[in-house]
Scaffold this active site. Structure first.
Site, mmCIF file in Angstrom:
data_model
loop_
_atom_site.group_PDB
_atom_site.id
_atom_site.type_symbol
_atom_site.label_atom_id
_atom_site.label_comp_id
_atom_site.label_asym_id
_atom_site.label_seq_id
_atom_site.Cartn_x
_atom_site.Cartn_y
_atom_site.Cartn_z
ATOM 1 C CE LYS A 1 -44.775 15.671 27.870
ATOM 2 N NZ LYS A 1 -44.299 16.463 26.732
ATOM 3 N NE ARG B 1 -50.192 21.161 31.700
ATOM 4 C CZ ARG B 1 -49.879 20.823 30.464
ATOM 5 N NH1 ARG B 1 -48.958 21.465 29.820
ATOM 6 N NH2 ARG B 1 -50.505 19.844 29.872
ATOM 7 N NE ARG C 1 -47.402 15.455 17.972
ATOM 8 C CZ ARG C 1 -47.286 15.705 19.272
ATOM 9 N NH1 ARG C 1 -46.782 14.796 20.074
ATOM 10 N NH2 ARG C 1 -47.655 16.857 19.768
ATOM 11 N NE ARG D 1 -51.903 17.721 19.003
ATOM 12 C CZ ARG D 1 -51.240 17.614 20.144
ATOM 13 N NH1 ARG D 1 -50.905 16.427 20.615
ATOM 14 N NH2 ARG D 1 -50.895 18.691 20.821
ATOM 15 N NE ARG E 1 -47.972 22.725 21.532
ATOM 16 C CZ ARG E 1 -47.931 21.714 20.669
ATOM 17 N NH1 ARG E 1 -48.066 21.914 19.372
ATOM 18 N NH2 ARG E 1 -47.740 20.489 21.095
#
Length: 190
Positions: A14, A89, A128, A134, A146
């Site tokens: 995204k 959401r 990533r 992160r 998640r």
């Protein structure tokens, strides 16, 4: 006015695609996280309310987030459109967003959903995590949680927009430019 929801699970691409969409269509990026931070920094009434809740470890209620989106819509009445990122959401949030947009004589033009299988998402996020720094992209258990959270709570929003014939699924696996071309086709069909 083009009002687009870019939808998909964590790791679907995204962020990459939203940058390309914003550049091509001159849309205002509406990220709920960014909105919260800017309202707090501006010291607005909604920002102060959100900060008080966040300082207590509480989630900011939908009506506060909707109020912030309303401020952004009002501040950019001449915009070419908006891209919604991280919102809605839940179906309740989608209904509230539709009501808000209707009060501005607008609606959601299209929901573009990047579809990627869970095992591919896991691999992408772990990859990533090697460069992003992160911590939530470096823990396989957290990533799975998640993705599970998305599948159980957020995916029903796609069904909501599918009932309105505004949902367009796009294969999120492949070359970035090829995926972007498919997104452009979905936008052109609006």
């Amino acid at each position: 006015m083009l009002n687009l929801i870019l939808f998909g699970p964590p790791g679907a691409g995204k962020g990459t695609q939203s940058e390309k969409i914003i550049a091509k269509y001159n849309l205002i990026h509406l990220s709920t996280g960014d909105l919260l931070r800017s309202e707090i920094q501006a010291g607005s009434e909604l920002g102060l309310k959100a900060k008080t809740l966040m300082d207590q470890g509480l989630l900011v209620p939908d009506e506060v987030v909707i109020g912030m989106i309303d401020h952004k819509l009002s501040a950019h009445r001449d915009a070419a459109g908006f891209i919604f990122d991280g919102f809605p959401r839940t179906v309740k949030q989608a209904e509230a967003l539709d009501t808000l947009l209707a009060s501005h004589n607008e609606n959601i033009s299209v929901m573009v959903a990047l579809v990627v299988e869970d095992d591919e998402l896991l691999a992408r996020l772990l990859n990533r995590g090697k460069t992003s720094g992160r911590p939530d992209d470096q823990n396989e258990e957290l990533i799975s949680k998640r993705i599970q959270e998305y599948n159980s709570k957020t995916k029903p929003v796609a069904d909501y927009y599918q009932q309105q014939e505004k949902f367009v699924p796009i294969n999120g696996i492949g070359e970035i430019e090829t995926i972007f071309e498919e997104i452009n086709k979905a936008i052109a069909a609006v």
